[in-house]
Motif scaffolding. Structure first.
Motif, short mmCIF file in Angstrom:
data_model
loop_
_atom_site.label_atom_id
_atom_site.label_comp_id
_atom_site.label_asym_id
_atom_site.label_seq_id
_atom_site.Cartn_x
_atom_site.Cartn_y
_atom_site.Cartn_z
N LEU A 147 2.23 -90.08 -53.81
CA LEU A 147 0.86 -90.33 -54.26
C LEU A 147 0.02 -89.06 -54.11
N VAL A 148 -0.25 -88.64 -52.87
CA VAL A 148 -1.04 -87.42 -52.63
C VAL A 148 -0.51 -86.70 -51.39
N LYS A 149 -0.99 -85.48 -51.22
CA LYS A 149 -0.70 -84.70 -50.01
C LYS A 149 -1.98 -83.96 -49.64
N PRO A 150 -2.10 -83.49 -48.39
CA PRO A 150 -3.27 -82.68 -48.03
C PRO A 150 -3.32 -81.42 -48.90
N LYS A 151 -4.49 -81.07 -49.38
CA LYS A 151 -4.64 -79.92 -50.26
C LYS A 151 -4.66 -78.62 -49.45
N ASN A 152 -3.74 -77.72 -49.79
CA ASN A 152 -3.66 -76.41 -49.13
C ASN A 152 -3.58 -76.53 -47.61
N LYS A 153 -2.78 -77.49 -47.15
CA LYS A 153 -2.66 -77.73 -45.71
C LYS A 153 -1.21 -78.06 -45.39
N SER A 154 -0.49 -77.09 -44.83
CA SER A 154 0.91 -77.32 -44.50
C SER A 154 1.07 -77.69 -43.03
N ASP A 155 2.20 -78.28 -42.70
CA ASP A 155 2.51 -78.64 -41.32
C ASP A 155 3.16 -77.44 -40.63
N GLU A 156 2.49 -76.91 -39.64
CA GLU A 156 3.03 -75.79 -38.87
C GLU A 156 2.98 -76.13 -37.38
N ALA B 11 -13.24 -84.53 -40.85
CA ALA B 11 -12.95 -85.06 -39.51
C ALA B 11 -11.45 -85.24 -39.30
N LEU B 12 -10.70 -85.40 -40.37
CA LEU B 12 -9.24 -85.53 -40.28
C LEU B 12 -8.57 -84.16 -40.31
N ASN B 13 -9.37 -83.10 -40.25
CA ASN B 13 -8.87 -81.72 -40.30
C ASN B 13 -8.18 -81.43 -41.62
N LEU B 14 -8.72 -82.03 -42.68
CA LEU B 14 -8.24 -81.79 -44.04
C LEU B 14 -9.44 -81.34 -44.87
N PRO B 15 -9.97 -80.14 -44.60
CA PRO B 15 -11.24 -79.71 -45.20
C PRO B 15 -11.28 -79.73 -46.72
N GLU B 16 -10.13 -79.52 -47.38
CA GLU B 16 -10.09 -79.54 -48.84
C GLU B 16 -9.64 -80.88 -49.39
#
Length: 248
Positions: free
Chosen positions: A75-84, A221-226
């Motif tokens: 469906l969707v993923k966080p925009k410009n936010k990878s898991d590191e 607030a979910l640390n997904l600014p974009e």
């Protein structure tokens, strides 16, 4: 009714924010959505065995199973936010590089197995055998960091965005030895084909959250600014292939 399950690897103070996101989705889509917030990964498995959840927000290491074994769709993923992840030690430790680790090493881990997997790969230059790693399990990343600060463990594996959220007092007591640079993998939101008619309309709502005054505050607030971005089948398959390659 739709159901949305969020895997328990978010920050504790984000718990209530997921309820805000769920309320936002219900208002924007004018449909009922039941939010499931299992407290452990064992409970995630138990819930899936009990009922087929309509939508899931899961880490990339679990996504492959849901997509290829259970038929879930992207469906969707966080925009410009990878898991590191980051490997941390105490600020006053004599350890300054992964290669400095030798002998029996006490390693603090959370129950987030994807973070642990990446972290253990980053520790490979130390050439530690399984017998030389003394594993200390902690309930969450904050407890992992705390055990390192208290010298109850020499090093710990912490999700990078969780580390970034620590206050300055905590960060000043830690030293980052290494940070992953994978870039291609992230958490994803999936939906079951049986719920396609209800879930598909949520894609656009999720992708526009960051542009909505009410939605922007929630994703921040979910640390997904974009916010979120559309996740195609091709991108999902590529992410799964990357994870499979890392496991080899």
């Amino acid at each position: 009714m739709l159901s949305l399950m969020v895997v328990p690897d978010y920050l504790p103070d984000q718990f209530s924010t997921w309820y805000l996101l769920n309320t936002y989705l219900q208002k924007q889509s004018d449909q009922n959505i039941s939010l499931l917030m299992p407290p452990s990964f064992d409970e995630v498995t138990a819930l899936q065995e009990k009922e087929k959840v309509s939508m899931l927000f899961v880490n990339p290491f679990s996504a492959g199973n849901y997509v290829r074994e259970q038929g879930y769709l992207p469906l969707v993923k966080p925009k410009n936010k990878s898991d590191e992840i980051v490997i941390v030690t105490a600020a006053d430790s004599d350890i300054n590089a992964i290669e400095d680790l030798n002998g029996n090493v006490e390693l603090a881990l959370s129950h987030n197995e994807d973070a642990n997997f990446i972290g253990l790969r980053l520790l490979e230059p130390a050439n530690l055998s399984d017998d030389e790693m003394v594993i200390k399990r902690k309930d969450n990343f904050l407890m992992v960091a705390s055990s390192v600060i208290r010298h109850q463990a020499q090093v710990g594996i912490v999700q990078a965005d969780v580390y970034d959220s620590f206050n300055s007092v905590t960060k000043n007591q830690l030293k980052v030895l290494l940070k992953s640079r994978i870039n291609e993998v992230s958490h994803v939101m999936l939906y079951h084909p049986d719920a396609a008619a209800q879930a598909e309309p949520l894609r656009e709502i999720l992708c526009k959250m960051a542009d909505n005054p009410d939605g922007a505050g929630i994703v921040k607030a979910l640390n997904l600014p974009e916010g979120f971005a559309e996740l195609s089948v091709e991108d999902m398959e590529f992410m799964i292939d990357v994870v499979d390659t890392m496991r080899m």
